[in-house]
Design an enzyme around this catalytic site. Structure first.
Site, PDB file in Angstrom:
ATOM      1  N   GLY A 195       0.825  -1.198   0.000  1.00 20.02           N
ATOM      2  CA  GLY A 195       0.000   0.000   0.000  1.00 20.02           C
ATOM      3  C   GLY A 195       0.856   1.243   0.000  1.00 20.02           C
TER       4      GLY A 195
ATOM      5  N   SER B 289       3.376  -5.312  -3.690  1.00 20.82           N
ATOM      6  CA  SER B 289       3.720  -3.914  -3.832  1.00 20.82           C
ATOM      7  C   SER B 289       4.818  -3.547  -2.832  1.00 20.82           C
ATOM      8  CB  SER B 289       2.461  -3.051  -3.671  1.00 20.82           C
ATOM      9  OG  SER B 289       2.714  -1.729  -4.033  1.00 20.82           O
TER      10      SER B 289
END
Length: 567
Positions: free
Chosen positions: A158, A244
């Site tokens: 995130g 991510s």
């Protein structure tokens, strides 16, 4: 219709161009099949042994009991501390040992998330926020501690917000039903996870600072090594996986000596790039030089109105969050990410490959169709934007690029930019695989994927997920890898359940053996350096070229190999 596990009753154009701009934001096998690495897509969930949520499990810190998970026969243990509070003098310090307790601790409540901005997220989706946040969750279907099931330690991603381990999209019950023990954990984020400062570097004893979230991950892995056998897990078969920013942690730990021996396989979802890919300058997988990060930390102290590390530690967490993430906060002094500190990250990605210090473990990695700048809603003008992009990016080779990806209308410009971005992503990942195999000389296999399926509708249960219309977006494969469609409110179809069943079976097999292949699954070949391919997961399960044509592959490979900056 296939068997589905029974749940318990009780973008803008500039964003699309940002090269994977960060967001922010079924049960098949018997336990024995998954443990042997042959999770199939047909066995019923009734074959899974039932865990005993009321039975106390002994950890190094004390006894814990769990609660029934989302699927029958699976127990989840919530909010177990793996390290001490990071408040006070422990702020911006390596994680300290977890406290012990007497009696039996009821691990029935999700632990606090680490401090971060939560503006715009529904209050009922936000866990408590606290600097006492280094806690983890465990899903297991093991009948006793004598079992040795493969272990999956998941690292969320995130962009500083909606970063906590208890979101339903990270629910591990399905993978536990397929024979794994699943661990998710909270780690420090934002300013708390990434601050680098000259005083912190002097205090550390190794000349650098920062990477606190990565150090939290090492602490969690050490806790797993010391305790997971009590939950039926095998400390000698641990896979670290992340998405991510979490994927960047995995990438760092594949280089760092701090985690050697604590894991045995690696999953990097959105993912890895060739180590000279310019994207590494601004995606989660990048890093700052130590001097630059220390300058940012000095500017952070000035912005916070303090002049010493002691004063920084005296600030409240709420004050730091409010100022760092204020709409008018300056860029300088509020940029926190990974850092080439010489300790946690001891060398560059390229340096690790060339010195052959990259961990030699099986790798499962890939990317999604609508990231890396590609988007189903992209708009672009031909001359002012598309042709200008070609000239700026490819210079003397711009005409060759435009011949390979021709556009005469704005609609064609957007479509061809998407085609380019998707090709470039696959080529970059494939070239990383060739570095892993050839430059680093590793023998372990690499399994590279390309996820193409669009999740239906919207998801109001997970703040990390974007609104409807984002396509096969950055992170869309989560649901399917975990196989936990039961925990969200999207209008899932039979096709979604089939995709989730297949993908989570691939993952269960990889966790067990380092190879995703198994009975009843489409064959997934390991990466071969002479065959530029990826495995499509989602709308199809079959190999596809690294680029849409040999000419495009040759062009993009030449472009990436010619880059002068090596990360």
């Amino acid at each position: 219709m296939r068997d589905v596990p029974e749940p318990r009753s009780d973008t803008s154009r500039s964003a699309a161009w940002s090269r994977r701009g960060l967001l922010g934001g079924a049960v098949a096998a018997t336990a024995g099949a998954a443990l042997s690495g042959v999770a199939s897509a047909s066995a019923a969930s009734a074959a899974v042994p039932r865990g005993d949520a009321k039975k106390a499990v002994r950890t190094k810190q004390g006894l814990v009991t769990g609660v029934p998970a989302a699927l029958k026969g699976i127990t989840v243990y919530k909010g177990i501390p793996y390290a001490a509070s990071t408040a006070g003098r422990n702020r911006w310090r390596a994680p300290q040992p977890a406290p012990s307790w007497k009696g039996v601790r009821a691990a029935d409540t999700w632990g606090a998330a680490c401090p971060q901005p939560v503006t715009g997220i529904d209050a009922d989706k936000v866990p408590p926020l606290s600097e006492d946040c280094l806690n983890l969750n465990i899903w297991t279907g093991a009948a006793s501690s004598r079992e040795r099931r493969p272990v999956f330690v998941w690292i969320y991603g995130g962009r500083n917000s909606a970063m906590w381990a208890s979101q339903p999209v990270y629910d591990g019950a399905n993978l536990a039903a397929k024979g794994a023990v699943v661990v998710t954990f909270n780690h420090r984020v934002g300013a708390f996870g990434g601050l680098v400062h000259p005083e912190l570097s002097a205090e550390s004893g190794h000349g650098g600072s920062g990477n606190w979230g990565v150090l939290d991950t090492v602490a969690a892995l050490k806790w797993v090594r010391d305790n997971i056998a009590a939950f039926g897990g095998d400390p000698d078969r641990v896979t670290i996986g992340g998405w991510s920013h979490g994927s960047s942690f995995v990438n760092i730990l594949m280089i760092s000596k701090l985690a050697r021996g604590l894991y045995h396989r690696a999953l990097l979802a959105a993912g890895v790039q060739y180590t000279k890919d310019p994207a590494l300058g601004h995606v989660a997988g990048g890093y700052d030089q130590l001097a630059d990060a220390e300058a940012n930390g000095t500017a952070f102290a000035d912005y916070m109105g303090v002049s010493s590390l002691a004063e920084l530690r005296a600030l409240s967490a709420d004050e730091i969050v409010a100022k760092v993430y204020a709409s008018d906060a300056p860029d300088v002094g509020t940029d926190f990410g990974n850092v080439l500190d010489g300790y946690v990250l001891p060398t560059t990605y390229t340096g690790a490959m060339e010195s052959r210090t990259e961990a030699d473990v099986p790798v499962f990695t890939g990317n999604n169709k609508d990231e890396n700048g590609a988007s189903p809603t992209l708009t672009m003008t031909v001359a002012e934007e598309y042709e200008a992009f070609a000239a700026t990016t490819f210079g003397d080779s711009a005409a060759e690029f435009l011949a390979l990806y021709p556009a005469t209308t704005d609609a064609e410009a957007a479509a061809q930019y998407n085609n380019y971005a998707r090709d470039e992503e696959r080529v970059s990942t494939f070239l990383w695989g060739t570095q892993f195999k050839s430059t680093a000389g590793n023998r372990s296999p690499v399994y590279n994927y390309w996820f193409t399926h669009v999740p239906p509708g919207s998801d109001t249960t997970n703040p990390i997920m974007p609104a409807n219309g984002a396509g096969a977006y950055h992170g869309a494969e989560h649901y399917y890898l975990f196989g936990n469609l039961y925990g969200t409110d999207r209008p899932w179809t039979d096709a979604d359940h089939e995709i989730a069943d297949t993908m989570s079976s691939y993952l269960a097999n990889f966790l067990a053996s380092g190879n995703p292949n198994g009975r009843g699954l489409p064959a997934w070949p390991a990466l071969r350096t002479t065959k530029p391919l990826a495995m499509e997961l989602g709308d199809r399960f079959a190999t596809l070229p690294a680029a849409d044509s040999d000419a495009k592959y040759t062009f993009l490979k030449r472009y990436l190999l010619a880059q002068e900056v090596a990360y």
